[in-house]
Design a protein around this motif. Structure first.
Motif, mmCIF file in Angstrom:
data_model
loop_
_atom_site.group_PDB
_atom_site.id
_atom_site.type_symbol
_atom_site.label_atom_id
_atom_site.label_comp_id
_atom_site.label_asym_id
_atom_site.label_seq_id
_atom_site.Cartn_x
_atom_site.Cartn_y
_atom_site.Cartn_z
ATOM 1 N N HIS A 98 -78.996 -41.099 1.196
ATOM 2 C CA HIS A 98 -79.004 -42.458 2.281
ATOM 3 C C HIS A 98 -77.856 -42.694 2.465
ATOM 4 C CE1 HIS A 98 -83.256 -43.395 1.643
ATOM 5 N NE2 HIS A 98 -83.064 -43.059 0.192
ATOM 6 N N VAL A 99 -76.506 -42.698 1.793
ATOM 7 C CA VAL A 99 -75.278 -42.912 2.466
ATOM 8 C C VAL A 99 -74.887 -42.092 3.290
ATOM 9 C CG1 VAL A 99 -72.798 -43.274 1.617
ATOM 10 C CG2 VAL A 99 -74.741 -44.059 0.164
ATOM 11 N N GLU A 100 -75.256 -40.830 2.989
ATOM 12 C CA GLU A 100 -74.890 -40.007 4.152
ATOM 13 C C GLU A 100 -75.762 -40.051 5.560
ATOM 14 O OE1 GLU A 100 -74.892 -34.714 4.649
ATOM 15 O OE2 GLU A 100 -75.506 -35.800 2.827
ATOM 16 N N LYS A 101 -76.984 -40.364 5.281
ATOM 17 C CA LYS A 101 -77.902 -40.467 6.655
ATOM 18 C C LYS A 101 -77.285 -41.748 7.205
ATOM 19 C CE LYS A 101 -82.095 -38.464 4.508
ATOM 20 N NZ LYS A 101 -83.450 -38.889 3.964
ATOM 21 N N MET A 102 -76.933 -42.691 6.638
ATOM 22 C CA MET A 102 -76.377 -43.939 7.226
ATOM 23 C C MET A 102 -74.876 -44.047 7.810
ATOM 24 S SD MET A 102 -77.917 -46.629 4.315
ATOM 25 C CE MET A 102 -77.575 -48.080 5.440
ATOM 26 N N GLY A 103 -74.265 -42.602 7.671
ATOM 27 C CA GLY A 103 -72.994 -42.370 8.398
ATOM 28 C C GLY A 103 -72.158 -43.105 7.869
ATOM 29 N N ILE A 104 -72.074 -43.467 6.315
ATOM 30 C CA ILE A 104 -71.199 -44.243 5.705
ATOM 31 C C ILE A 104 -70.067 -43.060 5.204
ATOM 32 C CG2 ILE A 104 -70.379 -45.771 3.932
ATOM 33 C CD1 ILE A 104 -73.368 -46.976 4.079
ATOM 34 N N LYS A 105 -68.601 -43.362 5.510
ATOM 35 C CA LYS A 105 -67.469 -42.777 4.868
ATOM 36 C C LYS A 105 -66.872 -43.455 4.044
ATOM 37 C CE LYS A 105 -68.617 -39.758 8.043
ATOM 38 N NZ LYS A 105 -69.319 -38.357 7.555
ATOM 39 N N LYS A 106 -66.679 -44.708 4.200
ATOM 40 C CA LYS A 106 -65.928 -45.325 3.210
ATOM 41 C C LYS A 106 -66.766 -46.494 2.475
ATOM 42 C CE LYS A 106 -61.317 -45.019 5.394
ATOM 43 N NZ LYS A 106 -60.102 -45.731 6.293
ATOM 44 N N LEU A 107 -67.184 -46.337 1.457
ATOM 45 C CA LEU A 107 -68.217 -46.968 0.675
ATOM 46 C C LEU A 107 -67.850 -48.106 -0.331
ATOM 47 C CD1 LEU A 107 -71.391 -47.396 0.209
ATOM 48 C CD2 LEU A 107 -71.096 -45.879 -1.570
ATOM 49 N N GLY A 108 -67.894 -49.251 0.054
ATOM 50 C CA GLY A 108 -67.810 -50.302 -0.772
ATOM 51 C C GLY A 108 -68.389 -50.659 -2.136
ATOM 52 N N ILE A 109 -67.875 -50.747 -3.181
ATOM 53 C CA ILE A 109 -68.687 -50.836 -4.534
ATOM 54 C C ILE A 109 -68.440 -51.989 -5.174
ATOM 55 C CG2 ILE A 109 -69.428 -48.315 -4.808
ATOM 56 C CD1 ILE A 109 -66.932 -48.146 -6.594
ATOM 57 N N GLU A 110 -69.280 -52.803 -5.836
ATOM 58 C CA GLU A 110 -69.055 -53.966 -6.443
ATOM 59 C C GLU A 110 -68.464 -53.367 -8.093
ATOM 60 O OE1 GLU A 110 -71.870 -57.245 -5.336
ATOM 61 O OE2 GLU A 110 -73.037 -55.679 -6.232
ATOM 62 N N LYS A 111 -66.923 -53.588 -8.194
ATOM 63 C CA LYS A 111 -66.544 -53.231 -9.359
ATOM 64 C C LYS A 111 -66.500 -53.942 -10.586
ATOM 65 C CE LYS A 111 -62.056 -55.332 -8.600
ATOM 66 N NZ LYS A 111 -60.486 -55.092 -8.410
ATOM 67 N N ASP A 112 -67.030 -55.312 -10.384
ATOM 68 C CA ASP A 112 -67.252 -56.111 -11.343
ATOM 69 C C ASP A 112 -68.734 -56.008 -12.046
ATOM 70 O OD1 ASP A 112 -64.816 -57.223 -10.942
ATOM 71 O OD2 ASP A 112 -65.600 -58.870 -9.526
ATOM 72 N N TYR A 113 -69.420 -55.281 -11.509
ATOM 73 C CA TYR A 113 -70.779 -55.108 -11.754
ATOM 74 C C TYR A 113 -71.285 -53.356 -12.157
ATOM 75 C CZ TYR A 113 -71.090 -59.574 -10.065
ATOM 76 O OH TYR A 113 -70.582 -61.228 -9.586
ATOM 77 N N GLU A 157 -65.254 -41.851 0.230
ATOM 78 C CA GLU A 157 -64.289 -42.583 -0.117
ATOM 79 C C GLU A 157 -64.934 -43.691 -0.720
ATOM 80 O OE1 GLU A 157 -60.447 -45.095 0.758
ATOM 81 O OE2 GLU A 157 -61.011 -43.647 2.415
ATOM 82 N N LEU A 158 -64.689 -44.062 -2.144
ATOM 83 C CA LEU A 158 -65.264 -45.186 -2.868
ATOM 84 C C LEU A 158 -64.048 -46.291 -2.773
ATOM 85 C CD1 LEU A 158 -66.979 -43.816 -5.902
ATOM 86 C CD2 LEU A 158 -68.073 -44.257 -3.693
ATOM 87 N N VAL A 159 -64.269 -47.346 -2.293
ATOM 88 C CA VAL A 159 -63.637 -48.692 -2.203
ATOM 89 C C VAL A 159 -64.024 -49.550 -3.131
ATOM 90 C CG1 VAL A 159 -62.338 -50.341 -0.646
ATOM 91 C CG2 VAL A 159 -63.270 -47.820 0.285
ATOM 92 N N PRO A 160 -63.370 -49.874 -4.209
ATOM 93 C CA PRO A 160 -63.784 -51.076 -5.167
ATOM 94 C C PRO A 160 -63.580 -52.351 -4.558
ATOM 95 C CG PRO A 160 -62.431 -49.340 -6.353
ATOM 96 C CD PRO A 160 -62.315 -49.131 -5.020
ATOM 97 N N LEU A 161 -64.376 -53.180 -4.564
ATOM 98 C CA LEU A 161 -64.429 -54.592 -4.151
ATOM 99 C C LEU A 161 -64.677 -55.409 -5.143
ATOM 100 C CD1 LEU A 161 -66.338 -53.865 -0.663
ATOM 101 C CD2 LEU A 161 -63.702 -54.028 -1.058
ATOM 102 N N SER A 162 -64.266 -56.696 -4.852
ATOM 103 C CA SER A 162 -64.743 -57.859 -5.829
ATOM 104 C C SER A 162 -64.905 -59.129 -4.984
ATOM 105 C CB SER A 162 -63.571 -57.960 -6.960
ATOM 106 O OG SER A 162 -63.908 -59.098 -7.653
ATOM 107 N N GLY A 163 -65.913 -59.905 -5.083
ATOM 108 C CA GLY A 163 -65.808 -61.423 -4.537
ATOM 109 C C GLY A 163 -66.342 -61.240 -3.034
ATOM 110 N N VAL A 164 -66.775 -60.202 -2.549
ATOM 111 C CA VAL A 164 -67.122 -60.258 -1.093
ATOM 112 C C VAL A 164 -68.662 -60.930 -0.910
ATOM 113 C CG1 VAL A 164 -67.974 -58.708 0.749
ATOM 114 C CG2 VAL A 164 -66.200 -57.784 -0.394
#
Length: 358
Positions: free
Chosen positions: A87-102, A118-125
């Protein structure tokens, strides 16, 4: 209404994509998933790209998700990272934010090895969006607070020497359910005597004795949202020392309530009750923060602390909860839920705060 609310939330998240360096995001936190989609099921992953929004869940929730997650494409999946990757590929996502706290480290390794982006760890978004409550959220928390007040009115008629703390806690939870709550908002704290010096003294088998303080920290879980109130009562005369401590904590609370307003930092809010307690010589016995946000979670942004640098804003629903805890003697905490308004506050919990001697 739900359609517009969900669209507004999606727009708010997408507006942050460039700032945090992503073009898509996966939401795995249960509370954040519910906030974004209104979906109340126990299993699901949200994927948001710049143009699409999907809720992946299993067959148990197909109909429910379709009704609740308006503006989301509901997709049935078998909880595999490979499916998520497709699904990530079908949606054309290249830089994927992930909720690092969970996310566990094991889950991160699966994402890294099986999702070719590319996985981008995020917090608080999402949590930052949740800080400002909608009118619907505020009204829901108001109802949870009303249930809590009713439970307190009920329980002070029953507390007496010889009752176990767990008996009191069970009765509180029963009456809250009877008044419409799904459950308690968190582990119910009933701490008597020397145990009232434990800030998080969850109810035990200890029996309440005459002359003891009893701290009751509890709240209702109502339609997904929580209240969180603390009152400390005396069973018989608690003695001069604890009476003095009670009045100091009550004044500290009142100073917090009268001083809090939009524009203050969370550190400045924390100082309102804390500085008074310090001035009275009990600073070392007040070790926790002076309050926190409540909503989908019992503890959420903002947090009032000696190091906090967030700014208080209208629309936040928070607690103010000073306390003094004297090891081996006992303690006092008094806590209210409040809504920050443009001009000050609205107190949501209305149970008596003057010392009740039962």
């Amino acid at each position: 209404m739900t359609t517009k609310v969900n669209m507004d939330k999606l727009k708010s998240v997408r507006n942050r994509f460039e700032e945090v360096g992503i073009d898509g995001m996966v939401i795995t936190s249960r509370s954040n998933r519910r906030y974004m989609t209104n979906f109340t099921g126990s299993a699901g992953i949200v994927i948001i790209s710049e143009r699409e929004a999907k809720l992946l869940t299993d067959s148990r929730y197909e109909e429910q998700a379709g009704e609740q997650a308006v503006n989301y494409e509901v997709v049935l999946y078998k909880r595999s990272v490979e499916e998520l990757a497709e699904h990530v590929e079908k949606m054309g996502i290249k830089k994927l934010g992930i909720e690092k706290d969970y996310m566990t480290y094991g889950e991160y390794l699966q994402y890294r090895d099986k999702i070719n982006v590319e996985l981008v760890p995020l917090s608080g978004v999402i949590e930052r969006l949740r800080e400002i409550k909608s009118e619907e959220e505020i009204n829901t928390i108001r109802e949870a607070a009303k249930i809590t007040d009713k439970a307190f009115t009920h329980i002070v008629e029953l507390i007496r020497p010889g009752l176990a703390e767990k008996q009191v806690a069970n009765e509180l939870e029963y009456i809250m359910r009877k008044e419409g709550a799904t459950s308690s908002g968190s582990d119910t704290i009933v701490a008597s005597g020397y145990r009232s010096a434990l800030p998080h003294g969850v109810a035990s088998e200890k029996t309440i004795e005459k002359g003891e303080m009893v701290t009751l920290d509890f709240g209702a879980y109502y339609n997904g949202y929580r209240s969180d109130m603390t009152r400390t009562v005396a069973v018989g005369d608690p003695g001069e020392k604890l009476r003095e401590v009670y009045q100091i904590v009550l004044e500290a609370l009142n100073r917090g309530l009268s001083g809090i307003k939009p524009g203050l930092s969370t550190k400045e809010v924390d100082a309102l009750p804390r500085d008074f307690i310090k001035a009275k010589g009990y600073g070392e016995y007040f070790g926790h923060g002076a309050g926190h946000g409540i909503g989908l979670d019992i503890h959420e942004n903002p947090f009032f602390s000696t190091t906090g640098n967030n700014v208080v804003q209208a629309g936040m629903v928070v607690t103010v909860e000073p306390g003094i805890y004297l090891p081996g003697i006992g303690g006092v905490r008094i806590e209210d839920d409040i809504l920050i308004t443009d001009n000050g506050i609205e107190v949501l919990t209305h149970s008596p705060k003057e010392l009740l001697v039962l």
